[in-house]
Design an enzyme around this catalytic site. Structure first.
Site, PDB file in Angstrom:
ATOM      1  CG  LEU A   1      -1.991  -1.015   1.345  1.00  0.00           C
ATOM      2  CD1 LEU A   1      -2.687  -0.921   2.703  1.00  0.00           C
ATOM      3  CD2 LEU A   1      -3.003  -0.795   0.229  1.00  0.00           C
ATOM      4  CG  ASP A   2      -0.044   5.088  -1.813  1.00  0.00           C
ATOM      5  OD1 ASP A   2      -0.191   5.781  -0.790  1.00  0.00           O
ATOM      6  OD2 ASP A   2      -0.900   5.036  -2.720  1.00  0.00           O
ATOM      7  CE1 TYR A   3       5.862   7.724   4.720  1.00  0.00           C
ATOM      8  CE2 TYR A   3       4.479   9.576   4.066  1.00  0.00           C
ATOM      9  CZ  TYR A   3       5.413   9.016   4.920  1.00  0.00           C
ATOM     10  OH  TYR A   3       5.897   9.752   5.965  1.00  0.00           O
TER      11      TYR A   3
END
Ligand code: URA
Length: 236
Positions: free
Chosen positions: A103-105
């Site tokens: 999952l992105d930041y």
């Protein structure tokens, strides 16, 4: 047992990646560097990776994490940012856990972590189009025409995204809450799909992977998957 299979049973890597560890000279048997993939491990041998003893994991670990925003999905970060490893409770700290996909930041929600490399590879394989459900917030109203573009697929990196499901679940004129279900796992895919129609996602959370739902798991908390959930994910 062949060295790559042994390393995979230790949760050190998938069998294919284990071969690379051997080729990179990072594996020792009884303190002696292994230089051939054909090398076998005997019952009384001690195997080390980067000088640290590794042993077969008889019971793999499968965790569900509710990743908060501001953590990156990697085992270690060269820029010293917070990683999802920091969310793992102490009792699992000596296990070789790694995140299943990313999952992105800025995105929060359901992330799986495991010690089982084969389980991870199967789930991540592009052929395995397991649907992933996201709750997205977009500023302002979003029209059916706009959603139809998302549903039909938009071009990202020169390639159209697969058809997907998207529906508005709430809107108050200021913010629209959209549920979107995609079956691919391209980098920052949901955010970029909306960018492609000139709309910005201001909040993004993954709420389900197939039938496995985040449910009431609190932000930043971790729980073990049930045997039924693991079995389901093995079969999808
Ligand atoms: N789509 C995104 O934009 N970000 C994620 O982390 C996952 C899907």
């Amino acid at each position: 047992m062949r060295i790559n299979k042994y390393l995979a049973l230790c949760g050190a890597a998938s069998r294919r990646k284990a071969e690379q560890l051997v080729l990179d000279g990072r594996v020792q048997i009884n303190g002696k560097k292994v230089d051939a993939l054909a090398c076998d491990v005997g019952d009384n041998d001690t195997v080390s990776l980067d000088g640290k003893k590794v042993e077969p994991i008889h019971k793999h670990i499968y965790l569900m994490v509710n990743k908060p925003k501001g953590f990156i999905c990697t085992v270690s970060d060269e820029k010293d940012r917070k990683t999802v490893m920091e969310l793992v409770p102490q009792k699992y700290k000596d296990k070789r856990l790694f995140p299943v996909g990313r999952l992105d930041y800025d995105t929060e929600g359901l992330l799986l972590m495991t010690t089982d490399g084969d389980f991870c590879n199967r789930l991540m394989h592009p052929r395995n189009e397991i649907p992933k459900t996201y709750a997205a917030r977009i500023e302002g109203d979003i029209t059916e025409d706009e959603l139809n573009k998302i549903r039909a697929g938009v071009i990202l990196d020169g390639r159209k995204t697969n058809r997907c499901k998207a529906k508005v679940v709430a809107a108050d004129g200021k913010v629209s809450r959209v549920e979107i279900v995609i079956s691919e796992g391209r980098n920052r895919q949901v955010r970029r799909m909306f960018e492609a129609i000139n709309r910005e996602v201001v909040f993004l959370k993954r709420v389900a992977i197939g039938d496995i739902r985040l449910g009431g798991l609190g932000r930043g908390l971790v729980r073990e998957l049930t045997p039924d959930e693991v079995e389901y994910l093995r079969r999808v």
